[in-house]
Every structure is written in structure tokens, then in C-alpha cells.
Design a protein around this motif. Structure first.
Motif, PDB file in Angstrom:
ATOM      1  N   TYR A   9       0.846  -1.182   0.000  1.00 24.69           N
ATOM      2  CA  TYR A   9       0.000   0.000   0.000  1.00 24.69           C
ATOM      3  C   TYR A   9       0.889   1.241   0.000  1.00 24.69           C
ATOM      4  O   TYR A   9       2.044   1.203   0.422  1.00 24.69           O
ATOM      5  CB  TYR A   9      -0.887   0.047   1.245  1.00 24.69           C
ATOM      6  CG  TYR A   9      -1.844  -1.105   1.388  1.00 24.69           C
ATOM      7  CD1 TYR A   9      -3.137  -1.023   0.901  1.00 24.69           C
ATOM      8  CD2 TYR A   9      -1.450  -2.274   2.040  1.00 24.69           C
ATOM      9  CE1 TYR A   9      -4.024  -2.077   1.051  1.00 24.69           C
ATOM     10  CE2 TYR A   9      -2.327  -3.334   2.194  1.00 24.69           C
ATOM     11  CZ  TYR A   9      -3.610  -3.236   1.701  1.00 24.69           C
ATOM     12  OH  TYR A   9      -4.484  -4.276   1.855  1.00 24.69           O
ATOM     13  N   GLY A  11       0.970   5.208   1.408  1.00 21.19           N
ATOM     14  CA  GLY A  11       0.346   6.072   2.396  1.00 21.19           C
ATOM     15  C   GLY A  11       1.038   7.415   2.478  1.00 21.19           C
ATOM     16  O   GLY A  11       2.180   7.578   2.036  1.00 21.19           O
ATOM     17  N   LEU A  28      -6.058  -7.093   6.577  1.00 19.18           N
ATOM     18  CA  LEU A  28      -5.499  -6.116   7.490  1.00 19.18           C
ATOM     19  C   LEU A  28      -6.182  -6.229   8.853  1.00 19.18           C
ATOM     20  O   LEU A  28      -7.406  -6.237   8.937  1.00 19.18           O
ATOM     21  CB  LEU A  28      -5.698  -4.697   6.940  1.00 19.18           C
ATOM     22  CG  LEU A  28      -4.918  -4.339   5.679  1.00 19.18           C
ATOM     23  CD1 LEU A  28      -5.341  -2.957   5.180  1.00 19.18           C
ATOM     24  CD2 LEU A  28      -3.421  -4.362   5.931  1.00 19.18           C
ATOM     25  N   THR A  30      -7.074  -4.404  11.809  1.00 19.81           N
ATOM     26  CA  THR A  30      -7.216  -3.034  12.288  1.00 19.81           C
ATOM     27  C   THR A  30      -7.467  -3.004  13.787  1.00 19.81           C
ATOM     28  O   THR A  30      -8.229  -3.810  14.318  1.00 19.81           O
ATOM     29  CB  THR A  30      -8.386  -2.339  11.561  1.00 19.81           C
ATOM     30  OG1 THR A  30      -8.214  -2.492  10.154  1.00 19.81           O
ATOM     31  CG2 THR A  30      -8.442  -0.863  11.903  1.00 19.81           C
ATOM     32  N   LEU A  46      -2.575  -0.195  12.566  1.00 21.41           N
ATOM     33  CA  LEU A  46      -2.067  -1.499  12.157  1.00 21.41           C
ATOM     34  C   LEU A  46      -0.771  -1.737  12.912  1.00 21.41           C
ATOM     35  O   LEU A  46       0.133  -0.891  12.897  1.00 21.41           O
ATOM     36  CB  LEU A  46      -1.802  -1.536  10.650  1.00 21.41           C
ATOM     37  CG  LEU A  46      -1.184  -2.847  10.134  1.00 21.41           C
ATOM     38  CD1 LEU A  46      -2.207  -3.975  10.194  1.00 21.41           C
ATOM     39  CD2 LEU A  46      -0.647  -2.686   8.715  1.00 21.41           C
ATOM     40  N   LEU A  99      -3.900   3.578   9.721  1.00 25.46           N
ATOM     41  CA  LEU A  99      -4.434   3.134   8.429  1.00 25.46           C
ATOM     42  C   LEU A  99      -5.273   4.203   7.748  1.00 25.46           C
ATOM     43  O   LEU A  99      -5.539   4.110   6.542  1.00 25.46           O
ATOM     44  CB  LEU A  99      -5.257   1.855   8.617  1.00 25.46           C
ATOM     45  CG  LEU A  99      -4.445   0.597   8.911  1.00 25.46           C
ATOM     46  CD1 LEU A  99      -5.374  -0.587   9.177  1.00 25.46           C
ATOM     47  CD2 LEU A  99      -3.500   0.263   7.762  1.00 25.46           C
ATOM     48  N   VAL A 102      -3.458   5.630   4.803  1.00 23.35           N
ATOM     49  CA  VAL A 102      -3.140   4.735   3.691  1.00 23.35           C
ATOM     50  C   VAL A 102      -4.147   4.929   2.569  1.00 23.35           C
ATOM     51  O   VAL A 102      -5.367   4.949   2.792  1.00 23.35           O
ATOM     52  CB  VAL A 102      -3.131   3.271   4.161  1.00 23.35           C
ATOM     53  CG1 VAL A 102      -2.918   2.322   2.985  1.00 23.35           C
ATOM     54  CG2 VAL A 102      -2.046   3.061   5.210  1.00 23.35           C
ATOM     55  N   LEU A 105      -8.074   2.883   1.286  1.00 22.71           N
ATOM     56  CA  LEU A 105      -8.793   2.190   2.351  1.00 22.71           C
ATOM     57  C   LEU A 105      -9.949   3.050   2.834  1.00 22.71           C
ATOM     58  O   LEU A 105      -9.789   4.245   3.057  1.00 22.71           O
ATOM     59  CB  LEU A 105      -7.855   1.880   3.523  1.00 22.71           C
ATOM     60  CG  LEU A 105      -6.658   0.979   3.217  1.00 22.71           C
ATOM     61  CD1 LEU A 105      -5.834   0.759   4.479  1.00 22.71           C
ATOM     62  CD2 LEU A 105      -7.101  -0.355   2.628  1.00 22.71           C
ATOM     63  N   LEU A 110     -13.128  -0.211   7.632  1.00 24.03           N
ATOM     64  CA  LEU A 110     -12.125  -0.633   8.617  1.00 24.03           C
ATOM     65  C   LEU A 110     -12.704  -0.636  10.029  1.00 24.03           C
ATOM     66  O   LEU A 110     -12.404  -1.525  10.836  1.00 24.03           O
ATOM     67  CB  LEU A 110     -10.917   0.298   8.563  1.00 24.03           C
ATOM     68  CG  LEU A 110     -10.055   0.251   7.298  1.00 24.03           C
ATOM     69  CD1 LEU A 110      -8.973   1.323   7.363  1.00 24.03           C
ATOM     70  CD2 LEU A 110      -9.429  -1.126   7.111  1.00 24.03           C
TER      71      LEU A 110
END
Length: 279
Positions: A9, A11, A28, A30, A46, A99, A102, A105, A110
Motif C-alpha cells: 500500500y 500512504g 489487514l 485493524t 495497524l 491506516l 493509507v 482504504l 475498517l
């Protein structure tokens, strides 16, 4: 980490002064922590112990803030929180990446799968009691370090509360309530920095010390643009403009003792379309 099961990913903080590549196993995992700083910033973490992160750009914009539970690093230009390390509790000593920073996402998704880690920590500062002139305040809140404070003089249950996942709100985790300026008192504006993006019709403020957003500013489009509206729409457009200019948005996460699960939050799931990161 088994690289054959990892996804890569990209970010960044919103302004792009800090950028990274993240290689993480799927799915992932979370984490949502309930410590006071994570709650105010809406972090979705994360754990990097099973993943790897590579910094690809660092313009020296990260500021570190230490709460009793978390060492936090956020961009001092746009306010995005990027990295963290807890100093107590179940996540003690683990390096974490936010996250929300990122690309690609959706924080709404999430949140649904996040593992909640319970951690009660002691705030290092307490809000002073409202002054006599502010005794009608229904809700009081602040940034984490207490330098920026707000008082909402009307019940939040009577206000419209909104949350979206645009590129900026995704990273800031802001949940907005929109009272008029005469329904809010703010203290400590001088302790904030402001970030404007796009057309710059609004500005998000962050505490210079802890990075928490307490309030935002509304500027609206230039009047010259509105005055060019067709005659049949001009009156309506101008009325909407002046209503908007009377607003003083607050971040619900910064208000102490307000249970988000008790509020009706209007969510707009339109994503980050239109967000372009400068080279």
C-alpha cells in the motif's frame, strides 16, 4: 512476514510531506484503541510487528506528542497522524501506523472489523470549569493537551452531525457538528495551526502541541463568484452563503463525555475522488 501473502500500500499525510510504502499481510488487522488520545484522533492502527514500512519521503514535518499512553507523530502542516507507539497497556512498545493515512482504504469499512483494545489512561490536563458568562454551556471539550478548548452552548442532540470519508476527513477522522458562531465559545485559537485544501473555502485547525482538531473555520467562496449567479438563483445562493458563513464547526471527537453511539451521525460515503497528491 510471508511476502507471498502481503499486499503493498501507499500512504501519506494529506499534504504529502510524509510518504511511505506499507507491506502488510491480508486481511489487514485493524486496531481501535480507547485511550484518550486515540479517541480524540479517531486512530485506526495497524501493528507493524507483522508488517513492514518504508519511508519514501520525509520533509521533516512530523511533530511528536507524548500522552500518558501514546507517543504520537503527526504532520505539523496538514495535521495527519501517521505513527504511534503505546507506552502502556496491551499495545505496549508496538510500533503502529495509522491506516487512515493509507490510500485506497475506506475507514467506514475498517471500523466495522476493527479489534477494540480497551485502555483507560489519565489525561495530563483537565478543563477548567466554565466562567460565569459560559455557565449555559451544554458541552465542553478540548484538544488532548488542553490548550485549545470549546464550549457548545446548545444541546448537541438538536444539531446536525455529519461524517464523510473525503481525503481530508478520512485522515483527520473528524465528525462535524455545525452550530452558529454565537452558540460556541472557543479559547486558545492562538495555539492552533490551520490547513486549507483545494478551493480553500474552509480551514481545519489543529493544536500545535498535540495535533487534535477542535474546530474548523468557514470562509466560503469569494462573493464575486456568488454575485455572478443567474438572477433566478442569486437570492437563494446568497442566503445559503450567509447561513454558511455564520457557522462554527466543531469536531465531536473533541467534546468530552459525548457518546457517539447516542448520536444520529449522517454519513456520506463518497470517498476520496478528486484528491490528487502533488509530486
Amino acid at each position: 512476514m510471508d511476502s507471498t501473502l502481503a499486499s503493498v500500500y501507499h500512504g501519506n499525510c494529506h499534504c504529502g510531506r510524509y510518504r511511505f510504502e506499507l507491506s502488510a499481510p491480508q486481511p489487514l488487522e485493524t486496531i481501535a484503541c480507547t485511550c484518550s488520545l486515540c479517541e480524540k484522533k479517531g486512530y485506526l492502527w495497524l501493528d507493524l510487528s507483522a508488517s513492514s514500512i518504508k519511508v519514501v519521503r520525509d520533509d521533516g514535518s512530523l511533530t511528536e506528542y507524548q500522552s500518558s499512553a501514546l507517543k504520537d507523530e503527526f504532520c505539523n502542516h496538514c495535521g495527519t497522524g501517521v505513527l504511534g507507539e503505546h507506552t502502556l497497556g496491551p499495545l505496549l512498545g508496538r510500533l503502529l501506523v495509522n491506516l487512515r493515512a493509507v490510500q485506497g482504504l475506506n475507514p467506514f469499512h475498517l471500523e466495522k472489523s476493527a479489534k477494540v483494545v480497551k485502555l483507560e489512561d489519565k489525561r495530563t490536563t483537565d478543563l477548567p470549569p466554565p466562567t460565569p458568562s459560559d455557565s449555559l454551556a451544554h458541552h465542553v471539550g478540548s484538544c488532548h493537551c488542553g490548550k485549545v478548548q470549546a464550549e457548545l452552548l446548545v444541546p448537541i442532540k438538536d444539531q446536525v452531525v455529519k461524517e464523510d470519508n473525503c481525503s481530508l476527513c478520512t485522515r483527520n477522522a473528524c465528525i462535524g457538528v455545525y452550530p452558529n458562531k454565537d452558540q460556541v465559545r472557543i479559547h486558545g485559537r492562538e495555539h492552533t495551526f490551520e490547513y486549507k485544501y483545494g478551493k480553500k473555502f474552509s480551514g481545519t485547525t489543529h493544536c500545535k502541541t498535540c495535533g487534535v482538531t477542535v474546530f474548523s473555520n468557514v470562509y466560503g467562496p469569494p462573493l464575486s463568484v456568488l454575485e455572478a449567479a443567474p438572477p433566478e438563483r442569486k437570492e437563494r445562493v446568497m442566503a445559503a452563503y450567509w447561513r454558511n458563513m455564520m457557522l462554527q464547526p466543531l469536531n465531536v471527537r473533541a467534546l468530552d463525555g459525548v457518546g457517539r453511539d447516542t448520536l444520529h451521525i449522517e454519513r456520506s460515503d463518497e470517498g476520496t475522488e478528486g484528491y490528487v497528491l502533488d509530486p
